[in-house]
Design an enzyme around this catalytic site. Structure first.
Site, mmCIF file in Angstrom:
data_model
loop_
_atom_site.group_PDB
_atom_site.id
_atom_site.type_symbol
_atom_site.label_atom_id
_atom_site.label_comp_id
_atom_site.label_asym_id
_atom_site.label_seq_id
_atom_site.Cartn_x
_atom_site.Cartn_y
_atom_site.Cartn_z
ATOM 1 N N LYS A 189 -16.178 -34.913 -3.161
ATOM 2 C CA LYS A 189 -15.304 -35.582 -2.244
ATOM 3 C C LYS A 189 -14.011 -35.602 -2.485
ATOM 4 C CE LYS A 189 -13.224 -39.270 -2.077
ATOM 5 N NZ LYS A 189 -12.162 -39.053 -1.243
ATOM 6 N N SER A 243 -7.485 -42.304 -11.110
ATOM 7 C CA SER A 243 -6.431 -43.241 -11.754
ATOM 8 C C SER A 243 -7.447 -44.077 -12.739
ATOM 9 C CB SER A 243 -6.022 -44.234 -10.973
ATOM 10 O OG SER A 243 -6.880 -44.663 -9.951
ATOM 11 N N THR A 244 -7.059 -44.806 -13.541
ATOM 12 C CA THR A 244 -7.821 -45.530 -14.573
ATOM 13 C C THR A 244 -8.317 -46.638 -14.149
ATOM 14 O OG1 THR A 244 -6.492 -44.620 -16.333
ATOM 15 C CG2 THR A 244 -7.600 -46.583 -16.859
ATOM 16 N N ILE A 246 -9.389 -47.097 -10.981
ATOM 17 C CA ILE A 246 -10.588 -46.782 -10.080
ATOM 18 C C ILE A 246 -11.690 -45.863 -11.167
ATOM 19 C CG2 ILE A 246 -11.395 -44.955 -8.206
ATOM 20 C CD1 ILE A 246 -9.568 -46.854 -6.963
ATOM 21 N N GLY A 247 -11.320 -45.318 -12.061
ATOM 22 C CA GLY A 247 -12.278 -44.862 -13.050
ATOM 23 C C GLY A 247 -13.075 -46.149 -13.695
ATOM 24 N N GLU A 264 -11.964 -38.238 -16.010
ATOM 25 C CA GLU A 264 -10.455 -37.663 -16.491
ATOM 26 C C GLU A 264 -9.526 -38.729 -15.620
ATOM 27 O OE1 GLU A 264 -10.323 -35.247 -18.240
ATOM 28 O OE2 GLU A 264 -12.039 -33.924 -18.276
ATOM 29 N N CYS A 298 -1.491 -35.567 -14.920
ATOM 30 C CA CYS A 298 -2.175 -36.523 -15.583
ATOM 31 C C CYS A 298 -1.490 -36.386 -16.964
ATOM 32 C CB CYS A 298 -3.471 -36.319 -15.565
ATOM 33 S SG CYS A 298 -3.977 -34.874 -15.689
ATOM 34 N N GLU A 399 1.857 -45.332 -16.348
ATOM 35 C CA GLU A 399 1.926 -44.185 -15.717
ATOM 36 C C GLU A 399 2.730 -44.171 -14.397
ATOM 37 O OE1 GLU A 399 -1.479 -42.503 -13.981
ATOM 38 O OE2 GLU A 399 -1.347 -40.584 -15.013
HETATM 39 P P1 NAD Z 1 -7.094 -42.277 -7.156
HETATM 40 O O1 NAD Z 1 -7.888 -42.987 -8.296
HETATM 41 O O2 NAD Z 1 -6.531 -43.179 -6.419
HETATM 42 O O3 NAD Z 1 -8.081 -41.282 -6.489
HETATM 43 C C1 NAD Z 1 -8.725 -40.352 -7.031
HETATM 44 C C2 NAD Z 1 -10.057 -40.071 -6.162
HETATM 45 O O4 NAD Z 1 -10.925 -41.227 -6.074
HETATM 46 C C3 NAD Z 1 -9.934 -39.829 -4.524
HETATM 47 O O5 NAD Z 1 -10.594 -38.719 -4.167
HETATM 48 C C4 NAD Z 1 -10.108 -41.247 -3.800
HETATM 49 O O6 NAD Z 1 -10.451 -41.174 -2.550
HETATM 50 C C5 NAD Z 1 -11.387 -41.691 -4.762
HETATM 51 N N1 NAD Z 1 -11.425 -43.078 -4.824
HETATM 52 C C6 NAD Z 1 -10.565 -44.084 -4.346
HETATM 53 N N2 NAD Z 1 -11.434 -45.239 -4.797
HETATM 54 C C7 NAD Z 1 -12.558 -44.965 -5.053
HETATM 55 C C8 NAD Z 1 -13.762 -45.780 -5.090
HETATM 56 N N3 NAD Z 1 -13.579 -47.170 -5.193
HETATM 57 N N4 NAD Z 1 -14.893 -45.314 -5.570
HETATM 58 C C9 NAD Z 1 -14.898 -43.871 -5.461
HETATM 59 N N5 NAD Z 1 -13.947 -43.060 -5.365
HETATM 60 C C10 NAD Z 1 -12.811 -43.523 -5.176
HETATM 61 O O7 NAD Z 1 -6.212 -41.470 -8.125
HETATM 62 P P2 NAD Z 1 -5.084 -40.287 -7.251
HETATM 63 O O8 NAD Z 1 -3.944 -41.224 -6.841
HETATM 64 O O9 NAD Z 1 -5.884 -39.412 -6.247
HETATM 65 O O10 NAD Z 1 -4.901 -39.136 -8.496
HETATM 66 C C11 NAD Z 1 -3.839 -39.559 -9.541
HETATM 67 C C12 NAD Z 1 -4.443 -39.971 -10.655
HETATM 68 O O11 NAD Z 1 -5.368 -39.182 -11.303
HETATM 69 C C13 NAD Z 1 -3.381 -40.315 -11.635
HETATM 70 O O12 NAD Z 1 -3.784 -41.586 -12.515
HETATM 71 C C14 NAD Z 1 -3.508 -39.061 -12.557
HETATM 72 O O13 NAD Z 1 -3.202 -39.253 -13.944
HETATM 73 C C15 NAD Z 1 -5.037 -38.909 -12.608
HETATM 74 N N6 NAD Z 1 -5.348 -37.433 -12.980
HETATM 75 C C16 NAD Z 1 -6.187 -37.441 -13.977
HETATM 76 C C17 NAD Z 1 -6.245 -36.018 -14.437
HETATM 77 C C18 NAD Z 1 -7.122 -35.737 -15.870
HETATM 78 O O14 NAD Z 1 -7.619 -34.653 -16.116
HETATM 79 N N7 NAD Z 1 -7.165 -36.670 -16.495
HETATM 80 C C19 NAD Z 1 -6.154 -35.074 -13.751
HETATM 81 C C20 NAD Z 1 -5.308 -35.244 -12.522
HETATM 82 C C21 NAD Z 1 -5.182 -36.597 -12.072
#
Ligand code: NAD
Length: 505
Positions: A189, A243-244, A246-247, A264, A298, A399
């Protein structure tokens, strides 16, 4: 067909107008017929129309992946055949390199050099796992005589792979390559802001001979499609980068079905410049550390700590060099810094900078939305350096995900380590010193998954990438990742002369 180097934004040749979902080896529209549009962050102009996956499509994709895993032959292929297919994927990606670079630039607004490097790394990831899988195996364990115990590595099953917008193709490669290498099926996705290269990757997998249903790609809303995958009982594992917050939500929801989870997540990575450092190397590396990918990384080294003895001379060079970084046409090879992903993120970045000013910090450079000639409708932010900060400020704790670095002096090694570790995150970190003993000592005390010593780069195919603390857990890009897509099965056998009768009855 021009090369990407020559291409101008108005001379695009490889992008298609519309992109579809990939489910069970077929391109298809969404069940609802809905589409969405992606926009070029550099210009604000539309890029392409994409089929918008719904829950029904997610269901179809999970069914296809489940069927491919339970009944299909991919996981039964001899290893060398799977390895050959991964190499074929890499070779088709190479032949479509310019197209992938172009799509990545259009979707993200990142600079040509950043996009080229990331597409190349995505290709190399498939090559790496084609090699790594051949050596991935179980073990023969020590057990009492007449018994034998072997462990086998079996693919975990159907994996939902949720991708962020900042490195769309590279993050997809980090997930798809190891998962299919071990024999899993995947439902990818991508982020709705940047789905194009993941869709093309799905098409390439099919062209390379990956059987139907093994790789499915369904761009759709995270809250709908992403969430559906996370809760789905037929999904065995969720690999998430994002993002943390959502994680955390994903981890809580995945726990209901005890899915395997790797996360991640975000970061606020420190960089420590000691007074024995090669200052020029530290300046150049620190510039790259924060401003690469427009700070939307990140592991961006967004907290910079410089020893007080060299603070002034370092800062003078750091600010002067940052002034030389050019913003503009992402397709031009002289551009260092690309656009910000969208207006929302631009506002977030500016909000952080304003908060720093309100809290009394000093803006040493930048600090505002950039006006880039010819790109007035895009989203741009000046490379920004903030000093006069402390650890109570939002800009130091949170962040930002933009081209903004905070800089603080420190007086000794102990203080530097304390400051570096004073964060809820623990993803990247950097140390600049010419003292090998210090580099070793400090590396061991930093609470982060990655330590870069006199080095601006955090990852090559083969190096573990992942975080401590609230930056998540699990490692990608390395051999260990293969274990995270497999279950370990222990087979205990008895080869004694007499049958065993443990109850003695
Ligand atoms: P995000 O958490 O908003 O979205 C990431 C993905 O999750 C997208 O595909 C989004 O559609 C999906 N998503 C959103 N809500 C969801 C839910 N409730 N259930 C399941 N999936 C959902 O993050 P972003 O804004 O796309 O990316 C930026 C973030 O990613 C930053 O915090 C960055 O640090 C992190 N990041 C981490 C790494 C790493 O390896 N640690 C690498 C790249 C980015």
């Amino acid at each position: 067909m021009g090369t990407v180097k020559e291409a101008k934004l108005e001379q695009l040749e490889m992008k298609r107008e519309a992109y579809q979902l990939i489910i069970n080896g077929q391109r298809m529209d969404s069940s609802s017929g809905e589409t969405f549009t992606t926009y070029n962050p550099a210009t604000g102009e539309p890029v392409a129309t994409i089929a918008k996956a719904s829950k029904e499509d997610a269901e179809k994709a999970v069914e296809a992946a489940r069927h491919a895993f339970d009944k299909g032959k991919w996981k039964l292929f001899p290893l060398n055949k799977r390895a050959r297919t991964l190499n074929k994927i890499a070779s088709i990606m190479r032949s479509r390199f310019n197209e992938l670079v172009e799509l990545e630039i259009l979707d993200t607004g990142k600079s040509l050099s950043a996009a080229q490097g990331q597409v190349m790394q995505a290709i190399e990831d498939f090559e790496f796992y084609a090699g790594a899988i051949v050596g991935h195996r179980g073990a023969v364990n020590n057990v009492p005589g007449q018994f034998q115990n072997i462990t086998e590595k079996e693919p975990v099953g159907v994996c939902a792979q949720i991708i962020p917008w900042n490195y769309p193709l590279m993050m997809a490669a980090w997930k798809v390559a190891p998962a299919i290498a071990v024999g899993c099926s995947v439902v990818v996705k991508p982020a709705t802001l940047t789905p194009l290269t993941a869709i093309v990757l799905g098409e390439i997998c099919i062209e390379a001979g990956v059987p139907e249903g093994v790789v499915n790609v369904i761009p759709g809303a995270g809250s709908e499609v992403g969430n559906y995958l996370v809760e789905h009982p037929n999904v065995d594992k969720v690999a998430f980068t994002g993002s943390t917050p959502i994680g955390k939500d994903i981890m809580a929801k995945a726990s209901q079905t005890l899915k395997r989870v790797t996360l991640e997540l975000g970061g606020k990575s420190p960089s420590l410049v000691f007074n024995d450092a090669d200052i020029d190397a530290a300046v150049d590396g620190s510039l790259f550390g924060i401003f690469y990918n427009t700070g939307q990384s990140c592991e961006a080294r967004s907290r910079l700590y410089v020893h007080e003895d060299i603070y002034e001379s370092f800062m003078e060079k750091f600010v002067e060099k940052a002034k030389k970084l050019s913003l503009g046409n992402p397709f031009a090879k002289e551009t260092h810094i690309g656009a910000i992903i969208n207006k929302g993120q631009l506002d977030v970045i500016d909000g952080y900078v304003q908060s720093a000013k309100e809290e009394g910090a000093t803006i040493a450079l930048g600090g505002k939305v950039a006006n880039v000639e010819g790109y007035e409708n895009g989203f741009w932010y000046e490379p920004t350096i903030i000093t006069g900060v402390n650890h109570d400020m939002k800009v130091v704790k949170e962040e930002i995900f933009g081209p903004v670095v905070v800089v603080m002096p420190f007086s000794d090694e102990k203080e530097a380590i304390r400051l570096a570790n004073d964060s809820e995150y623990g993803l990247g970190s950097a140390i600049w010193t010419t003292d090998y003993a210090r580099a070793t000592r400090v590396s061991k005390q930093i609470q982060a998954g990655i330590v870069m010593v006199n080095c601006p780069f955090s990852a090559f195919p083969g190096t573990p990438f992942g975080g401590y603390k609230q930056s998540g857990f699990g490692r990608e890009l390395c051999i260990e990742t293969l274990d995270l897509y497999t279950e370990t099965k222990s087979i205990v056998s008895y080869f004694g002369n007499r049958p065993l009768n443990p109850f003695g009855v």
